[in-house]
Scaffold this motif. Structure first.
Motif, PDB file in Angstrom:
ATOM      1  N   LEU A 132       0.846  -1.448  -0.108  1.00 23.76           N
ATOM      2  CA  LEU A 132       0.254   0.036  -0.261  1.00 23.76           C
ATOM      3  C   LEU A 132       1.010   1.602  -0.051  1.00 23.76           C
ATOM      4  O   LEU A 132       1.716   1.468   1.152  1.00 23.76           O
ATOM      5  N   GLU A 133       0.741   2.486  -1.156  1.00 23.10           N
ATOM      6  CA  GLU A 133       1.547   3.142  -1.285  1.00 23.10           C
ATOM      7  C   GLU A 133       0.711   4.550  -0.775  1.00 23.10           C
ATOM      8  O   GLU A 133      -0.803   4.633  -1.617  1.00 23.10           O
ATOM      9  N   TYR A 134       1.304   5.637  -0.328  1.00 22.08           N
ATOM     10  CA  TYR A 134       0.469   6.656  -0.032  1.00 22.08           C
ATOM     11  C   TYR A 134       1.089   8.392  -0.330  1.00 22.08           C
ATOM     12  O   TYR A 134       2.764   7.969   0.812  1.00 22.08           O
ATOM     13  N   VAL A 135       0.781   9.233  -0.212  1.00 18.40           N
ATOM     14  CA  VAL A 135       1.844   9.837   0.139  1.00 18.40           C
ATOM     15  C   VAL A 135       0.927  11.391   0.635  1.00 18.40           C
ATOM     16  O   VAL A 135      -0.075  11.652   1.000  1.00 18.40           O
ATOM     17  N   THR A 136       1.342  12.365   1.544  1.00 19.96           N
ATOM     18  CA  THR A 136       0.990  12.923   2.376  1.00 19.96           C
ATOM     19  C   THR A 136       2.090  14.569   2.838  1.00 19.96           C
ATOM     20  O   THR A 136       3.088  14.244   2.666  1.00 19.96           O
ATOM     21  N   GLU A 137       1.818  15.554   3.213  1.00 19.02           N
ATOM     22  CA  GLU A 137       2.352  16.439   3.740  1.00 19.02           C
ATOM     23  C   GLU A 137       2.520  16.748   4.774  1.00 19.02           C
ATOM     24  O   GLU A 137       1.328  16.190   5.458  1.00 19.02           O
ATOM     25  N   LEU A 138       3.712  16.866   5.318  1.00 19.66           N
ATOM     26  CA  LEU A 138       4.552  17.118   6.498  1.00 19.66           C
ATOM     27  C   LEU A 138       3.611  17.966   7.572  1.00 19.66           C
ATOM     28  O   LEU A 138       4.107  19.603   6.966  1.00 19.66           O
ATOM     29  N   ALA A 139       3.003  18.671   8.194  1.00 15.63           N
ATOM     30  CA  ALA A 139       2.106  19.451   8.707  1.00 15.63           C
ATOM     31  C   ALA A 139       4.028  20.599   9.696  1.00 15.63           C
ATOM     32  O   ALA A 139       5.225  18.922  10.593  1.00 15.63           O
ATOM     33  N   VAL A 140       4.078  21.462   9.644  1.00 21.73           N
ATOM     34  CA  VAL A 140       4.758  22.364  10.859  1.00 21.73           C
ATOM     35  C   VAL A 140       4.095  22.580  12.460  1.00 21.73           C
ATOM     36  O   VAL A 140       3.276  22.388  12.297  1.00 21.73           O
TER      37      VAL A 140
END
Length: 754
Positions: free
Chosen positions: A126-134
């Motif tokens: 399973l592959e996903y992309v996400t933005e990392l929060a500051v």
């Protein structure tokens, strides 16, 4: 009953053996590849159902299964079609795999592995992309959620389709291996985690690339949180990613996509004038799962918040569980009297209101008329386990014109979809506070944001070479905060030379002053990784906006939006509320013998103190169960209660501050300063009144003893300094010298700000 192998709480064998996770972080975008290894040790064919959390804004973009040497890659299809195809495959004896997002919340996924023959193994990728929060300290936060607390379903709600089998975290029967590779244009200064890590390994002398992994043998019994720190993290950046060669030019996947990270810098003159008005509404979760350290920390945080509010503002405090309560019928003006009344009620607050019905108190808050010239700021504290996440976020969006919403996810398993969604739609800021974090610094940072003047009339202007046009993929920016990142995605159509440059200008009005920030960037695409993370995140952002639009539309328009979402989801290969990943192994077509046995894979549960109350409904999932909580009540005599631990010295001092900002010289203040009343009185310069003397002593104590916690007391100290200046007190320098001598410090008058 077969009791060999791994067992869940119901003494059934668990077919999930291990989870392997590889994380690749490029600047602030994370690509996550999870491999789940299943094995059927039973003598019957098996269907395994695993319900698990993912970050709420993650774009799931690949799903495949490997059985023996055969690999089957899943396709994205309209959800109902995918479900029917899955059922048809199972009934005709074929193996099938289905991955779908929950109808209630975009951070819950259900994985059905059917059917595993006796003795057979399968690896699911399973592959996903996400933005990392500051985060408040400028770290980028990655969270691999392990904990899926059963979602509380509001009473009267029939729309339930989440299957959650929970076991205590210590009994999770599968292991996790986790490794991360981090790369950035700026050096990686450190990586921290709530779980034991091997040492950080740098891959180059510039220290812009590094790898790190969890210490071996980690039990996947809690969320894995990684905090990544770069040098000069606040630089605006732009990444241009080339389109997919096989996709049609002019389509989202065929054209280049740019991702802008903007960090607005506001004029210092405006920032130094902290707002002295506003209506501050605090909404606190008092459900059973908040019991223990969570509710205690929340009470202490409310004390700091109330002491830090400016004179002249308005406030109210609501708390909720299965029902909700408020301290005042409507928001009241902040004064010594109202502050004392509120603090008295806060002291009595326990985690004793049952379930997590957040929708009704929100409706009540929004039904209250806004107070003229007092902008409404809503602070929501919850451990975030609700079954109607989408409905709650929709309500906040509908009322976004009347307030800003700051949200706090408390503890393991807090729903990222709920916490991030509240802040995003409410034009505020989200924070996550694990059970090992101190809540106060993060909450006080959000209060500083809330006290910033609201940014108005935000517009984004593009300046691109001739022949290149731009299509915005992100919703318009509705909130900007000093030094906080805003992300913008856009599709670039047309041709430009490799050396071409683009420019984007963000214009806005702040406290009546027009202002702008500008970023020049190269249109040359970044090195191709083949994974298209920027395109996938842009697609997920656009899908999220369309899904919200679909909730607000009706009839033909609703169907049109839904169709658009399905088309975009299929084209980009990114999951949505209306699609699912389906993979069928046509194989040899050999019909399975015997009935198919369903095994629900347990997830960790962090709350040992709670009593489950199951609810059931037939749905596509094999079994449906949701738990709500109410803490058992019992009468306890006062004498049998444990003695309260001594209060934290900082909170002891803060609790004595008046609403105006001053401290009164009395025995309680002397005790908090660690001195006798006689000694404090004797050291006072003759010409100074007691309130001025008490306030200067408190400020010296804070600067001398508690500089490590300055972000917690900074706002209430500013209020004290404003009060002192307004007194025009004589002999301030003499007071500071006498205070230093009494308390044994050498704090300069300038450092105190007076």
């Amino acid at each position: 009953m077969n009791c060999c192998g791994l067992l869940n709480a119901e003494k059934e064998p668990v077919p999930l053996k291990s989870v392997e996770v590889e994380l690749e972080v490029r600047d602030h975008v994370a690509t996550v590849v999870s491999t789940l290894n299943y094995e059927n040790k039973e003598d019957k064919p098996l269907e395994a159902v695993f319900v698990f959390p993912l970050p709420g804004d993650a774009a799931v973009c690949h799903f495949s299964a490997k059985i023996g040497q055969t690999e089957i890659v899943a396709e994205v299809k309209e959800k109902q079609k995918a479900r029917e195809e899955y059922d048809d495959a199972l009934s005709s004896g074929q193996q099938a795999f289905l991955l779908e997002e929950s109808d209630q919340s975009p951070d819950i996924f259900s994985l059905s592995v059917g059917s595993l023959r006796p003795g057979e193994s399968a690896s699911i990728r399973l592959e996903y992309v996400t933005e990392l929060a500051v985060q408040a300290d400028e770290g980028l936060r990655f969270c691999l959620p392990a904990v899926l607390n059963p979602r509380y379903q509001p009473r009267g709600s029939e729309d339930v389709c989440i299957q959650v089998t929970s076991v205590p975290a210590s009994l999770v029967p599968y292991s996790l291996s986790f490794s991360a590779r981090v790369s950035s244009p700026r050096p990686v200064s450190k990586v921290e985690s709530n779980c034991p890590l091997d040492a950080l390994q740098y891959l180059n002398t510039e220290q812009t690339q590094a790898t790190v992994k969890l210490v071996g043998g980690h039990k996947f019994d809690r969320d894995v949180e990684l905090l990544i720190y770069y040098k000069d993290a606040h630089q605006p950046t732009a990444v241009v990613e080339a389109g997919q060669a096989s996709a049609k030019p002019g389509s989202l996947m065929g054209d280049p996509v740019v991702m802008l990270s903007l960090y607005p810098e506001f004029p210092q003159a405006v920032m130094s004038s902290v707002a002295s008005c506003g209506e501050f509404v605090f909404l606190l979760d008092r459900s059973g799962s908040m019991d223990g350290s969570r509710i205690k920390s929340a009470r202490e945080t409310l004390l700091l918040l109330l002491k830090s509010l400016p004179m002249g503002c308005y406030f109210n405090i609501y708390s909720f569980g299965s029902s909700y309560e408020h301290i005042f019928p409507k928001s009241v003006e902040y004064s010594q009297k109202t502050m004392e009344e509120a603090l008295k009620k806060i002291e009595e607050m326990g985690a004793d209101l049952g379930g997590t019905e957040i929708l009704e108190p929100l409706k009540h808050i929004y039904s209250q008329p806004c107070i003229p010239s007092q902008p409404r700021q809503l602070f929501v504290f919850t451990d975030g386990d609700v079954g109607n996440t989408k409905e709650v976020i929709h309500l906040v969006r509908k009322n976004s014109g009347s307030h800003r919403c700051f949200s706090f996810g408390i503890g393991e398993g807090a729903s990222s979809a709920l916490i991030n969604g509240l802040a995003k739609e409410g034009g505020g800021h989200a924070q996550f506070i694990t059970d090992t974090d101190r809540m106060q610094p993060k909450v006080m940072q959000s209060l500083r944001f809330a006290l910033q003047p609201a940014v108005m009339d935000i517009s984004v202007k593009w300046d691109l070479p001739k022949g290149v046009s731009v299509t915005a993929l992100s919703p318009p920016i509705t909130a900007l905060f000093q030094g906080q990142r805003s992300l913008v995605y856009a599709q670039l159509t047309g041709q430009s030379s490799e050396a071409a440059e683009g420019c984007v200008t963000v214009k806005y009005s702040l406290a009546g002053h027009p202002s702008q920030n500008q970023l020049h960037f190269s249109l040359k695409p970044a090195e191709d990784t083949g994974r298209l993370p920027v395109h996938r995140l842009a697609a997920r952002t656009l899908i999220g906006s369309l899904e919200m639009e679909e909730r607000e539309s009706r009839g033909e328009q609703e169907e049109g939006v839904k169709k658009k979402v399905v088309e975009l989801s299929v084209q980009s290969g990114v999951s949505s509320a209306f699609t699912a990943f389906i993979a069928v192994n046509k194989g040899d077509g050999e019909v399975l013998q015997g009935p198919l046995v369903v095994r629900n894979v347990p997830t960790p549960r962090m709350m040992a103190c709670c009593m489950p109350m199951p609810q059931y409904r037939k749905s596509f999932s094999p079994v449906v169960q949701l738990n709500s909580y109410r803490r058992p009540q019992s009468k306890v005599s006062e004498s049998s209660l444990p003695k309260q631990p001594p209060r934290d010295p900082l909170l002891q001092l803060v609790s004595l501050q008046k609403a105006s900002g001053c401290w009164v010289l009395d025995p309680a203040l002397a005790a908090a300063l660690g001195k006798t009343s006689r000694k404090v009185e004797k050291s006072k310069p003759a010409s100074v009144n007691q309130e001025v003397w008490g306030t200067i002593l408190a400020l010296i104590w804070l600067h001398g003893f508690k500089m490590d916690a300055q972000e917690e007391w900074e706002l209430l100290a500013m209020k004290a300094v404003s009060w002192l200046r307004a007194q025009n007190a004589p002999c301030v320098t003499e007071c500071v010298e006498a205070g230093n001598a009494l308390l044994g410090f050498n704090v300069q008058k300038d450092a105190l700000g007076i």
